[in-house]
Design a protein around this motif. Structure first.
Motif, short mmCIF file in Angstrom:
data_model
loop_
_atom_site.label_atom_id
_atom_site.label_comp_id
_atom_site.label_asym_id
_atom_site.label_seq_id
_atom_site.Cartn_x
_atom_site.Cartn_y
_atom_site.Cartn_z
N ASN A 43 -7.12 -28.61 30.39
CA ASN A 43 -7.67 -27.31 30.01
C ASN A 43 -6.88 -26.77 28.83
O ASN A 43 -5.65 -26.75 28.85
N GLY A 44 -7.61 -26.36 27.79
CA GLY A 44 -6.96 -25.80 26.62
C GLY A 44 -6.53 -26.83 25.60
O GLY A 44 -5.89 -26.50 24.60
N ALA A 45 -6.89 -28.11 25.80
CA ALA A 45 -6.46 -29.17 24.87
C ALA A 45 -7.18 -29.09 23.53
O ALA A 45 -6.70 -29.66 22.55
N LYS A 47 -10.85 -29.44 23.26
CA LYS A 47 -12.12 -30.19 23.28
C LYS A 47 -13.29 -29.32 22.82
O LYS A 47 -14.03 -29.69 21.90
N SER A 48 -13.44 -28.17 23.48
CA SER A 48 -14.59 -27.31 23.13
C SER A 48 -14.48 -26.83 21.69
O SER A 48 -15.49 -26.68 21.00
N THR A 49 -13.25 -26.58 21.24
CA THR A 49 -13.08 -26.08 19.87
C THR A 49 -13.60 -27.10 18.86
O THR A 49 -14.34 -26.75 17.94
N LEU A 50 -13.27 -28.38 19.05
CA LEU A 50 -13.76 -29.39 18.11
C LEU A 50 -15.29 -29.48 18.18
O LEU A 50 -15.96 -29.58 17.15
N HIS A 89 -23.43 -26.08 25.92
CA HIS A 89 -22.12 -25.45 25.99
C HIS A 89 -21.58 -25.47 27.40
O HIS A 89 -22.31 -25.54 28.37
N GLN A 90 -20.24 -25.37 27.46
CA GLN A 90 -19.54 -25.40 28.74
C GLN A 90 -19.98 -24.20 29.59
O GLN A 90 -20.23 -24.34 30.78
N GLU A 91 -20.03 -23.03 28.97
CA GLU A 91 -20.53 -21.88 29.69
C GLU A 91 -22.03 -21.92 29.52
O GLU A 91 -22.54 -22.08 28.42
N GLY A 403 -11.85 -13.82 26.82
CA GLY A 403 -12.74 -14.74 26.12
C GLY A 403 -12.00 -15.75 25.25
O GLY A 403 -12.58 -16.73 24.82
N MET A 404 -10.74 -15.50 24.99
CA MET A 404 -9.98 -16.43 24.15
C MET A 404 -9.38 -17.58 24.94
O MET A 404 -8.88 -18.53 24.37
N LEU A 405 -9.39 -17.49 26.27
CA LEU A 405 -8.84 -18.58 27.07
C LEU A 405 -9.87 -19.70 27.18
O LEU A 405 -11.08 -19.47 27.09
N1 ATP Z 1 -12.36 -17.79 20.32
C1 ATP Z 1 -11.07 -18.05 20.55
N2 ATP Z 1 -10.11 -17.16 20.20
C2 ATP Z 1 -8.81 -17.42 20.41
N3 ATP Z 1 -8.33 -18.55 20.97
C3 ATP Z 1 -9.23 -19.48 21.34
C4 ATP Z 1 -10.64 -19.28 21.15
N4 ATP Z 1 -11.28 -20.37 21.62
C5 ATP Z 1 -10.32 -21.22 22.08
N5 ATP Z 1 -9.08 -20.68 21.91
C6 ATP Z 1 -7.79 -21.33 22.26
O1 ATP Z 1 -7.80 -22.63 21.73
C7 ATP Z 1 -7.21 -23.57 22.63
C8 ATP Z 1 -8.19 -24.69 22.91
O2 ATP Z 1 -9.27 -24.19 23.69
P1 ATP Z 1 -10.55 -25.04 24.07
O3 ATP Z 1 -11.54 -24.09 24.64
O4 ATP Z 1 -10.97 -25.85 22.89
O5 ATP Z 1 -9.97 -26.00 25.20
P2 ATP Z 1 -10.71 -27.11 26.08
O6 ATP Z 1 -10.06 -28.41 25.83
O7 ATP Z 1 -12.18 -27.02 25.86
O8 ATP Z 1 -10.33 -26.62 27.56
P3 ATP Z 1 -11.19 -26.56 28.93
O9 ATP Z 1 -11.10 -27.91 29.56
O10 ATP Z 1 -10.45 -25.56 29.78
O11 ATP Z 1 -12.57 -26.11 28.59
C9 ATP Z 1 -6.80 -22.76 23.86
O12 ATP Z 1 -5.45 -22.45 23.75
C10 ATP Z 1 -7.65 -21.51 23.77
O13 ATP Z 1 -7.00 -20.43 24.39
#
Ligand code: ATP
Ligand code: MG
Length: 500
Positions: A43-45, A47-50, A89-91, A403-405
């Motif tokens: 969680n937080g790695a 993935k969703s951001t990319l 999307h995840q959500e 929402g940033m987590l």
């Molecule tokens: N809109 C945002 N604003 C600020 N920080 C963000 C935002 N979106 C993601 N982050 C931060 O970027 C990092 C990566 O988040 P991301 O959602 O890409 O993780 P993930 O690998 O998809 O995790 P998970 O398995 O929990 O879904 C986290 O530290 C998260 O808090």
């Protein structure tokens, strides 16, 4: 990547930060036509951001983005869609107030020569598409009235049949039953064989290994591994995800789980003969102090309705509930709360406030439960800090907007709400959905800790892993009825699936 084919998508040195938080650092990522590319990480790695960068959600980032061998820059999701990229999307991002058919055709509604939407045609075609995917549902029904799992399936179907050549699935299987996952995988393979490129994110490593051609692992915003799925095993991936020395985390449910001898502690919650039209039939069970009762069943088995009855959201047609020996008739969720029942639903979005800081989300249940208690913001923060630390929520700043987590960390916040003033009965729907192995373990520890304090805990889940790793005793629901109880015996995932 299949040999010889040049990449459809090629990302080089992608870096992305949100304010001070660096979400991605120097990521190289390539995707070829006819490839299913698995992506895993804690969680937080990142993935969703990319994925959101690829789908045009985040136009701001640094690095090179090549599509079809040409440097490309999306300014919006619309640009990405026009280039043939679609994402689940995840959500859940459905429109609950629109019909099933409108959701399936969101943004691409069929119109006649005059520009009017062709409702009949839309409903018919939506119905056909969904039934091809094994979904039997009235296309004119309001989507929000359907169970979450079905909404998720409809969303997936929409993306799969959108004609996109790059399809991104960010944790699509979390609400699906095993037969539905099988159907999804069969469809993915068909799409891949027809030349689509698919990115598949999941915390279920077996699924990742089963469906992917290539697997990429992210850790802390960096890529730590790229490998052919056939050339790796689960333990290797987990080690890459969480770093060395934590192999012990590998989930125990792959082996038999020994349930403890039946508990003799007082019954805290007793349900007798609960029935509800079309969803529950004469359901009876007891939950004891210091015990975790697992309720397992496939999606649609009546679990959600049962949870809602326990929390006063739904009224049963027949049957009764007793809490600590007293018969209760819940007219509302407030009644259930007063009786000492707390509830964390499967759709946490509804229970959390994304625009509010983490600490407010944690303290809200406290303010809600004990209205006479007056908390200063500094006390609120302090309580939240403790929970955030105990749950290892990342990042640990309680001032951040929720929402940033990342998805998994938001779920920990949903649980953290109940830790300060534990209730008598805690009802949890899918408590570890969407969590990586490390986060799951954290939650398992928290739930065990609450159990030790004497709470009766009811865990409802469609994931065998979840009930096996948490429950002391398990009942299996099938088509609204209790068909099996497992207690004081050895049980495996196979036996649980068989019973359902
Ligand atoms: N809109 C945002 N604003 C600020 N920080 C963000 C935002 N979106 C993601 N982050 C931060 O970027 C990092 C990566 O988040 P991301 O959602 O890409 O993780 P993930 O690998 O998809 O995790 P998970 O398995 O929990 O879904 C986290 O530290 C998260 O808090
Ligand atoms: Mg994510």
């Amino acid at each position: 990547m299949p040999q010889g084919s040049s990449p459809l998508l090629e990302l080089t040195q992608i870096t992305k930060a949100f304010g001070g938080v660096e979400a991605l650092r120097g990521i190289d990522f390539a995707l070829s036509p006819g490839e299913i590319h698995g992506l895993v990480g804690e969680n937080g790695a990142g993935k969703s951001t990319l994925m959101k960068i690829i789908a045009g959600v985040h136009p701001e980032f640094s690095g090179r983005f090549m599509l079809d061998g040409r440097e490309t820059r999306f300014r919006s999701t619309r640009d990405a869609r026009a280039a043939g990229i679609a994402m689940v999307h995840q959500e859940l991002s459905v429109a609950p107030d629109l019909s099933v058919a409108e959701n399936v055709f969101l943004g691409v509604q069929p119109t006649n020569a005059l520009g009017f939407v062709q409702w009949r045609r839309m409903a018919r075609e939506a119905g056909e598409q969904l039934s091809r995917f094994g979904i039997d549902v009235d296309p004119t029904a309001r989507l929000g009235d359907l169970p979450i799992g079905l909404q998720q399936l409809i969303e997936i179907a929409r993306v799969l049949f959108s004609g996109a050549r790059i399809i991104i699935l960010d944790e699509p299987t979390s609400a699906l039953s095993p037969p539905e996952v099988e159907r999804l995988f069969a469809t993915l393979r068909r799409l891949r064989d027809a030349g689509s490129a698919i990115i598949f994110i999941s915390h279920f490593i077996e699924d990742i290994l089963g469906i992917s051609d290539t697997v990429t692992v992210f850790r802390n915003g960096r890529k730590v591994m790229d490998t052919a799925a056939g050339a790796t095993i689960k333990a290797t991936l987990i080690e890459a995800m969480i770093g060395k020395g934590r192999e012990a985390l590998e989930e125990t449910y792959t082996h038999d789980v020994a349930l403890p001898a039946p508990s003799e502690t007082p019954v805290v919650l007793e349900a007798s003969g609960l029935s509800l039209a079309r969803s529950l039939n004469d359901v009876s069970f007891q939950a004891r102090a210091g015990e975790v009762l697992g309720v397992y069943g496939f999606m649609g088995c009546g679990q959600l309705e049962l949870a809602r009855i326990l929390f006063g959201k739904l009224k049963p047609d027949r049957g009764q509930l007793q809490v600590a020996g007293e018969t209760k008739a819940f007219g509302s969720t407030a009644d259930a709360r007063r009786a000492g029942i707390a509830f964390v639903p499967e759709s946490r979005r509804a229970m959390l406030f994304h625009q509010e800081p983490v600490y407010k989300n944690v303290s809200i249940s406290i303010l809600d439960r004990i209205s006479s208690l007056w908390l200063k913001p500094s006390q609120e923060r302090e309580i939240a800090m403790r929970q955030v630390e105990q749950l290892q929520i990342r990042p640990s700043a309680v001032e951040l907007d929720l929402g940033m987590l990342s998805g998994g960390n938001q779920q920990k916040v949903a649980l953290a709400k109940w830790l300060t003033f534990p209730p008598r009965v805690l009802v949890l729907c899918e408590p570890t959905r969407g969590m990586d192995v490390g986060a799951k373990n954290d939650v398992i520890h928290i739930i065990r800790h609450l159990r030790e304090q004497g709470l009766a805990i009811v865990v409802l889940s469609t994931e065998p892993e979840t009930v096996l790793s948490l429950a002391d005793r398990i009942i299996v629901l099938k088509r609204g009825a209790v068909v099996r109880e497992f207690t004081g015996e050895k049980i495996s995932k196979d036996r649980l699936l068989e019973a359902a």
